[in-house]
Design a protein around this motif. Sequence first.
Motif, short mmCIF file in Angstrom:
data_model
loop_
_atom_site.label_atom_id
_atom_site.label_comp_id
_atom_site.label_asym_id
_atom_site.label_seq_id
_atom_site.Cartn_x
_atom_site.Cartn_y
_atom_site.Cartn_z
N ASP A 292 0.84 -1.19 0.00
CA ASP A 292 0.00 0.00 0.00
C ASP A 292 0.88 1.25 0.00
OD1 ASP A 292 -1.69 2.18 0.75
OD2 ASP A 292 -3.10 0.77 1.67
N VAL A 293 0.79 2.05 -1.06
CA VAL A 293 1.63 3.23 -1.20
C VAL A 293 1.41 4.23 -0.06
CG1 VAL A 293 -0.02 4.48 -2.67
CG2 VAL A 293 2.43 5.00 -2.83
N HIS A 294 0.19 4.27 0.50
CA HIS A 294 -0.09 5.21 1.59
C HIS A 294 0.67 4.81 2.86
CE1 HIS A 294 -3.10 7.32 -0.72
NE2 HIS A 294 -3.71 6.19 -0.99
N VAL A 295 0.86 3.52 3.07
CA VAL A 295 1.64 3.05 4.21
C VAL A 295 3.09 3.49 4.06
CG1 VAL A 295 2.59 1.00 5.35
CG2 VAL A 295 0.15 1.08 4.75
N ARG A 296 3.63 3.30 2.88
CA ARG A 296 5.03 3.68 2.64
C ARG A 296 5.21 5.19 2.76
NH1 ARG A 296 4.17 0.27 -1.97
NH2 ARG A 296 4.59 2.03 -3.40
N ARG A 297 4.26 5.94 2.25
CA ARG A 297 4.32 7.40 2.35
C ARG A 297 4.23 7.84 3.82
NH1 ARG A 297 3.27 10.79 -1.96
NH2 ARG A 297 1.97 12.16 -0.64
N LEU A 350 -1.57 7.56 6.66
CA LEU A 350 -1.89 6.20 7.09
C LEU A 350 -3.40 5.98 7.12
CD1 LEU A 350 -0.59 3.53 8.05
CD2 LEU A 350 -0.88 4.35 10.40
N ALA A 351 -4.16 7.02 7.47
CA ALA A 351 -5.62 6.93 7.52
C ALA A 351 -6.21 6.65 6.14
CB ALA A 351 -6.20 8.22 8.09
N LYS A 352 -5.49 7.00 5.09
CA LYS A 352 -5.96 6.75 3.71
C LYS A 352 -5.69 5.30 3.27
CE LYS A 352 -4.75 11.46 2.20
NZ LYS A 352 -3.88 12.22 1.26
N SER A 353 -4.90 4.59 4.05
CA SER A 353 -4.46 3.25 3.64
C SER A 353 -5.47 2.19 4.02
CB SER A 353 -3.12 2.93 4.29
OG SER A 353 -3.29 2.61 5.67
N THR A 354 -5.16 0.97 3.65
CA THR A 354 -6.00 -0.17 4.03
C THR A 354 -5.72 -0.62 5.46
OG1 THR A 354 -4.32 -1.60 3.01
CG2 THR A 354 -6.24 -1.03 1.66
#
Length: 517
Positions: A292-297, A350-354
């Motif tokens: 998940d790119v949002h986690v990495r970001r 992180l809130a945008k992630s799965t």
Amino acid sequence: MSNHRTISKKGIIATALALILLLSGCAAGQNAGSKKAIKGGTLTYGRPASVTSFDLFKEITSNNAFAIDKVFEPLVSFDKNGKVINWLAKSYKVSSDGLTYTFVLRDGLKFSNGKPVTARDAAFSIKHHLSAGGPLAIEAKVDSVIANNKQTLVIKLKKPFTPFLAQLANFSNGIIPYNFDGKSEKQFFKKPIGTGPFAVEKWNPAGDLTFKKNTYYWQKGKPYIDKLVFKTISDDTQAVNQLKSGEVDAIESVPLENAKALSQGSDTKIQTDGSWVTEQVFFNTLDKNLSDVHVRRALALAINRDGLTKAVTFGYAKTAHSLLPTTITYNSDASVKALNYNVAAAKKELAKSTHPKGFTTTLLIASGNSAVKQEAQIIQAAGKAIGIHIKIQSVELATFRERFFAYNYSMMINSGQADFPDADSILAFQTDPKGFSKSYWTHYTNNTVTKLLYAGEQTADGPKRAKIYAQMQQILANEVPYIPLYYPDIVIGHRSSVKGLVVLPNGSVRFEDAYVK
């Protein structure tokens, strides 16, 4: 190149496709202290990992690469400023269309067994590398490799490949005897024969390595020392202690917290310069959480890179915002919009992630390196601040490599570096999902990045190539398959009695000018 091991812009030369380049008669060796050099004796060099193979076509890690380059040498090489220079070739010429490369070998070249080096040997070496492929394969589309006579080699490409000349300077393009000198490939690499300043005398793949002077070396009167010993010291504290006590004459990886003390010691000194290295956090994008790119970001935003760099490098590094080290042409560190430290923004990402409430993961590191251990703890704390619980797994170096080669990790700390003086050296290795390392064992795949990579390889040096690489670096900063942490200096420790070491920006050391007073 993969470590763990181990840059002011240098005048790096790559192929200019619009020009005919003719370089001849370049002084190849450094002559530091040659008038006062003391001949003979043994120099013992402490290194964190043993040499396990001399197969230049199959190896990639620094423990092997920096032994291979003592035995095998390429047609062209690079100096400590990253400039491509003549080496086994006394001259080279590139056609105006960038398709034909003509190399003329030096007069009187010999292998370490006394046999003459000819263009047939060079043609065999390049052809074998083309067929073998390997982790540092020749990426250019080669049409033919022909020995015109005993001293002239002509390589023709099917289409221009801008990094080609710089790529030939890599250790993996060293010249070996035709047909492995009549031996099987396996037998040959157990007792390798090359043109380098040293030949293998005694070798324990699980321990130490002793080189002896190549009496047929083409640089007259060199090397000065009779023997060079690579002593394996896996723990950096032990390495420092052995340097201080004189058990070793020099060490490859100085713990940065000890660098200042060694530089001020009565019997010890350090050599330091910028490097082609970027220290990074790598993500396995096949991992269920880190895909998940949002986690990495979020993790990129959670890490205070400036604070981490200051804490672990003691002034021997610069904070990194881009994948490319600042010593490599086309680095965009100053202009790239990186995900800099912002905990509130990290939580929103992180809130945008799965996994908005966080998760538990692991961070793989190699043991024995105090700086890496401290980096891991800082990253662990950064993850905790946004709800990601990171468990640190510390394993010995050989196991560390086995793990990430098999994608058996979630996150890891490692360093990426250029093996030759061109941006493609790092970018291809870390962004090509079809390459040997599958984007440095992250399996990161982005079709736009892949297209830009191939375009950069075909584009002549200049503003258009710069624009391509700037775009690549921004996409990588946005999608974060790895987090660049800092650009470390190379720091080599040595006894005050050791003179003439030449440290290269890839972390290797030339010993042909070295001597012990």
